[in-house]
Design a protein around this motif. Structure first.
Motif, PDB file in Angstrom:
ATOM      1  N   THR A 134      66.615  22.092  42.298  1.00 22.86           N
ATOM      2  CA  THR A 134      67.084  22.977  41.219  1.00 22.86           C
ATOM      3  C   THR A 134      67.862  22.035  40.704  1.00 22.86           C
ATOM      4  O   THR A 134      69.261  22.030  41.228  1.00 22.86           O
ATOM      5  N   ASP A 180      67.305  29.636  42.754  1.00 18.02           N
ATOM      6  CA  ASP A 180      67.129  28.773  44.217  1.00 18.02           C
ATOM      7  C   ASP A 180      65.884  28.191  44.335  1.00 18.02           C
ATOM      8  O   ASP A 180      65.811  28.085  45.453  1.00 18.02           O
ATOM      9  N   THR A 193      60.113  14.919  46.504  1.00 17.39           N
ATOM     10  CA  THR A 193      61.391  15.003  45.821  1.00 17.39           C
ATOM     11  C   THR A 193      61.272  16.813  45.442  1.00 17.39           C
ATOM     12  O   THR A 193      61.071  16.500  44.391  1.00 17.39           O
ATOM     13  N   PHE A 211      62.977  21.131  53.000  1.00 13.58           N
ATOM     14  CA  PHE A 211      63.569  22.712  52.078  1.00 13.58           C
ATOM     15  C   PHE A 211      62.906  23.024  53.100  1.00 13.58           C
ATOM     16  O   PHE A 211      61.898  22.726  54.048  1.00 13.58           O
ATOM     17  N   PRO A 242      63.881  25.108  43.250  1.00 13.91           N
ATOM     18  CA  PRO A 242      63.021  23.983  42.879  1.00 13.91           C
ATOM     19  C   PRO A 242      62.503  24.048  41.365  1.00 13.91           C
ATOM     20  O   PRO A 242      61.559  24.564  41.192  1.00 13.91           O
ATOM     21  N   ARG A 274      63.775  32.262  45.706  1.00 13.28           N
ATOM     22  CA  ARG A 274      62.670  31.437  46.713  1.00 13.28           C
ATOM     23  C   ARG A 274      61.630  32.504  47.497  1.00 13.28           C
ATOM     24  O   ARG A 274      60.542  32.511  48.418  1.00 13.28           O
ATOM     25  N   GLU A 306      57.222  21.189  51.191  1.00 10.10           N
ATOM     26  CA  GLU A 306      58.455  21.131  51.585  1.00 10.10           C
ATOM     27  C   GLU A 306      59.105  20.259  52.232  1.00 10.10           C
ATOM     28  O   GLU A 306      60.168  20.296  52.470  1.00 10.10           O
ATOM     29  N   ARG A 307      58.493  20.721  53.643  1.00 11.24           N
ATOM     30  CA  ARG A 307      58.862  19.871  54.763  1.00 11.24           C
ATOM     31  C   ARG A 307      59.506  18.421  54.486  1.00 11.24           C
ATOM     32  O   ARG A 307      60.200  18.277  54.993  1.00 11.24           O
TER      33      ARG A 307
END
Length: 368
Positions: free
Chosen positions: A217, A234, A214, A368, A236, A183, A363-364
Motif C-alpha cells: 500500500t 489499507d 509482492t 498478507f 494494497p 480490505r 496474498e499468502r
C-alpha cells in the motif's frame, strides 16, 4: 426446498440491487438481459419498499420488493442476480439457494475464500445451478485471443507480460467508492480488476503452477475527490505476481492503483512463432474494451487483428462495444446456452472457489 427449474422458453430473472438512481445493475445487467433472448426480468428488490417501487416504475419491472427475502420466494423468479456490494453477497446468495433458486452473483463471489467455499458447498449439496460474474472470459476479444493461441498463432507460448492500472485505488476516491479502501470489505484492487483479468489470462494460457508475489500500500492516505477530506486506505495499491503457467510459460503481472500517464493496459503474449498484444485504457478487462494486435514471422510488424463477427452474435448490441452491458450480455448468452443444452461452460460457484484460492495464494505469497 427443491431446486427451482425454469421454463423451457423463458428464464424469469429477479435482480437484487436494481436502483432507480443507477448503478452497475442498471447500467450493465438490465440492458444485457434485454439483449439476450430467453431471459425476462420479472422482479427486483431494493433497500426499501419506496426505492423498489421507484425502480419498478422506471424500468418497467412488474414485481418490486423492499427486501430480497420476498423476491427469492416468488415462483416467477427462476434466476436470482445478486448485484450489490461484496459484503452482502453471502447472505443474499444463501437466501436464494435456500429458496431453491439458481443464482448469478457478481464477482467476487464471497468476502474471502471461506465465504466462497461455503456458498459453493451449499449449491453443490442442493444441486442448484450457479453462475459468477467473471465476464472477462466472455468478452469477444478475449475469446478470440484464446482461440488464436489454441490454434497456434504464436506457436509455443514462451512468456506473457501484463501491466495494468486499476483506475480506482489511486490518490483520490469518490464518495461511492469509499468502501473500497477497507480490505475487510473484500472489494479491492486484487479481487476486482486483478481478479477479473487474471481469470481471463488463465483461461487463455493455463493456471499458475508456481508463483511469487509482492503487494504494498504505497498510498496509505488518500483524499475524497469532492471534499478533499483525507481517508485511510489499507488496500494494497501495488500487486506484482510472477510465476510459471501450465505448459511452462513464464508470467509477469503488475497492477497499480489509479491511472498512469503512460500505460494503463498492456498484455503481451510472446511465442516461438509470433506475438499477440492487447491494449486498453484500464485494467478492468471485464469491460472487454481492448484492441488486439498480432505479428507472425520474422521482421513482421504488429498489426491490428479485428475481432471476427462470429465472436459477437447479439444483434441488439451491434455497434455498442464500448457499453458496460456488452461483455455482460455475452456472459448471459453463455448462461442461456448452458441452461438450454445442459452444459457447464459459464463460470459457476465451484469455479469461483478456484479463482479465490489463487487470490488467497497470492496474498499468502506476498505475506498478507
Amino acid at each position: 426446498m427443491p431446486a427451482h427449474t425454469p421454463s423451457a422458453d423463458t428464464v424469469g430473472v429477479g435482480i437484487i440491487g436494481l436502483s432507480a438512481s443507477g448503478g452497475w445493475a442498471a447500467r450493465a445487467h438490465l440492458p444485457a438481459l434485454s439483449a439476450v433472448p430467453g431471459f425476462e426480468v420479472r422482479a427486483l428488490s431494493a433497500s426499501t419498499p419506496r426505492s423498489a417501487r421507484a425502480a419498478g416504475e422506471k424500468y418497467g419491472v412488474p414485481l418490486a420488493f423492499g427486501s430480497a427475502e420476498e423476491l427469492v420466494r416468488r415462483d416467477e423468479v427462476d434466476l436470482v442476480v445478486v448485484a450489490v456490494k461484496v459484503p452482502h453477497h453471502r447472505e443474499l446468495a444463501l437466501a436464494a439457494l435456500e429458496a431453491g433458486k439458481m443464482v448469478l452473483s457478481e464477482w467476487p463471489l464471497g468476502n474471502g475464500l471461506a465465504e466462497t467455499e461455503e456458498l459453493a458447498a451449499v449449491a453443490e449439496a442442493r444441486g442448484i445451478r450457479t453462475f459468477v460474474g467473471l465476464q472477462a472470459r466472455s468478452a469477444p476479444p478475449v475469446r478470440y485471443v484464446r482461440d488464436l493461441i489454441a490454434d497456434g498463432y504464436v506457436g509455443e507460448v514462451l512468456s506473457t507480460s501484463l501491466i495494468a492500472s486499476g483506475r480506482r485505488w489511486g490518490a483520490e476516491f469518490d464518495q461511492g467508492g469509499a468502501y473500497l479502501l477497507d480490505r475487510s470489505n473484500g472489494a479491492s484492487l486484487l479481487t476486482i480488476p486483478f481478479g477479473h483479468t487474471i481469470d481471463a489470462v488463465t483461461m487463455a494460457l493455463g493456471e499458475f503452477t508456481d508463483l511469487g508475489a509482492t503487494m504494498a500500500t504505497r498510498r496509505p492516505k488518500v483524499h475524497n475527490e469532492t471534499t478533499g477530506e483525507p481517508a485511510r486506505m489499507d488496500v494494497p495499491d501495488q500487486i506484482a505476481v510472477s510465476g510459471v503457467l501450465e505448459g511452462g510459460a513464464v508470467a509477469s503481472v503488475h497492477f497499480r492503483g489509479g491511472l498512469s500517464r503512460a500505460t494503463n493496459f498492456h498484455w503481451e503474449i510472446n511465442g516461438a512463432a509470433g506475438d499477440l498484444l492487447l491494449t486498453g485504457d484500464s485494467g478492468h478487462l471485464q469491460f472487454g474494451q481492448v484492441t488486439v494486435y498480432g505479428s507472425r514471422g520474422e521482421d513482421a510488424a504488429l498489426a491490428e487483428l479485428p475481432v471476427p463477427g462470429a465472436y459477437s452474435t447479439l444483434p441488439a448490441l451491434a455497434g455498442r462495444t464500448t457499453e458496460e452491458a456488452y461483455t455482460v450480455a455475452h456472459a448471459y448468452q453463455q448462461i442461456r446456452a448452458d441452461l438450454t443444452a445442459g452444459t457447464h461452460h459459464a463460470p459457476d460457484f465451484a469455479h469461483a472457489v478456484r479463482r479465490h484460492r489463487l487470490l488467497d495464494r497470492i496474498e499468502r505469497a506476498a505475506g498478507f
